[in-house]
Design a protein around this motif. Structure first.
Motif, mmCIF file in Angstrom:
data_model
loop_
_atom_site.group_PDB
_atom_site.id
_atom_site.type_symbol
_atom_site.label_atom_id
_atom_site.label_comp_id
_atom_site.label_asym_id
_atom_site.label_seq_id
_atom_site.Cartn_x
_atom_site.Cartn_y
_atom_site.Cartn_z
ATOM 1 N N GLU A 45 0.826 -1.218 0.000
ATOM 2 C CA GLU A 45 0.000 0.000 0.000
ATOM 3 C C GLU A 45 0.855 1.260 0.000
ATOM 4 O OE1 GLU A 45 -2.841 -0.776 -0.623
ATOM 5 O OE2 GLU A 45 -3.310 -2.681 0.351
ATOM 6 N N LYS A 46 2.054 1.170 0.540
ATOM 7 C CA LYS A 46 2.953 2.309 0.543
ATOM 8 C C LYS A 46 3.725 2.432 -0.771
ATOM 9 C CE LYS A 46 3.753 2.761 5.514
ATOM 10 N NZ LYS A 46 3.368 4.187 5.585
ATOM 11 N N ASP A 49 0.105 2.844 -5.825
ATOM 12 C CA ASP A 49 -1.196 3.500 -5.724
ATOM 13 C C ASP A 49 -2.289 2.510 -6.119
ATOM 14 O OD1 ASP A 49 -1.382 3.371 -8.519
ATOM 15 O OD2 ASP A 49 -0.715 5.439 -8.802
ATOM 16 N N ARG A 55 4.497 4.577 -6.132
ATOM 17 C CA ARG A 55 4.401 5.896 -5.509
ATOM 18 C C ARG A 55 5.821 6.468 -5.422
ATOM 19 N NH1 ARG A 55 -0.618 6.467 -2.839
ATOM 20 N NH2 ARG A 55 -1.695 4.496 -2.390
#
Length: 212
Positions: A45-46, A49, A55
């Motif tokens: 999740e980090k 996206d 990200r």
């Protein structure tokens, strides 16, 4: 299990406290049970996206940190659930050493079982290593001498349970550790049982004869 002796790699700083196992390996991927390839889901999740694109603001997506093999983490790293996929994913991502002030207890133990070295350090020694990691410095972790060697050359000592250190140095999993440390006891038990209960060994003897 791959032995851990001396390991040199790019370091990265992830200073947030209480990074739990759901952050390290999200629950929606728990149906995947194979170890190989789990690195793609580490910090999912980090790292990505909702559309699956990287990200750019996440440290491990940037050079030189995407090649990191050592993480200098925040307190209570790996807290939360006991899911073993968390260390599996980190190991598959190429992480072999995590340095932090403290760890989730179960995650800490699972690291050793998967060939990873968690090191507990705090205070000024940790601050020096975090500064190195923020710069993406190459660090060398020497488990034989229990030293982290910095680019400046000054080593930082750490401690690890002797029995866990021995297992990592030799690449022993839990079964290998028992066989290596208690082989004489196991052999003595088997000799005694063969005399006391020979019928338990008849099938093995017959199978050996059939394949011999």
């Amino acid at each position: 299990m791959t032995p851990f002796t001396t390991f040199t790699a790019v370091s990265a700083s992830l200073p947030d406290a209480d990074v739990d196992t759901d952050i390290i390996y999200p629950a929606r991927f728990l149906l995947i049970t194979e170890k190989k390839g789990l690195g793609r889901y580490a910090f999912y999740e980090k790292r990505f996206d909702p559309a699956g694109a990287e990200r750019p603001d996440f440290l491990l997506n940037r050079k030189p940190f995407r090649e990191a093999g050592i993480i200098v983490a925040g307190a209570n790293f790996g807290c939360g659930s006991s899911r073993e996929q968390a260390p599996w994913a980190l190991a598959d991502l190429g992480i072999r050493c995590i340095i932090a002030p403290s760890f989730g207890e179960i995650f800490f133990g699972n690291c050793f079982k998967n060939g990873m070295l968690p090191i507990v350090l705090d205070g000024e020694p940790l601050a020096r290593l975090r500064a190195d990691a923020e710069a993406g410095a190459m660090l060398t972790v020497d488990l034989d001498t229990c030293l982290v060697i910095r680019p400046t050359g000054d080593p930082i000592a750490f401690t690890v349970d002797p029995w866990r250190r021995e297992a990592l140095l030799n690449g022993w999993d839990e079964v290998s550790t028992i066989l290596a440390r208690r082989s004489d006891d196991i052999a003595a038990f088997e000799r005694h049982q063969q005399l006391a209960r020979p019928w338990l060994w008849q099938r093995d003897a017959q199978e050996n004869d059939a394949h011999g």
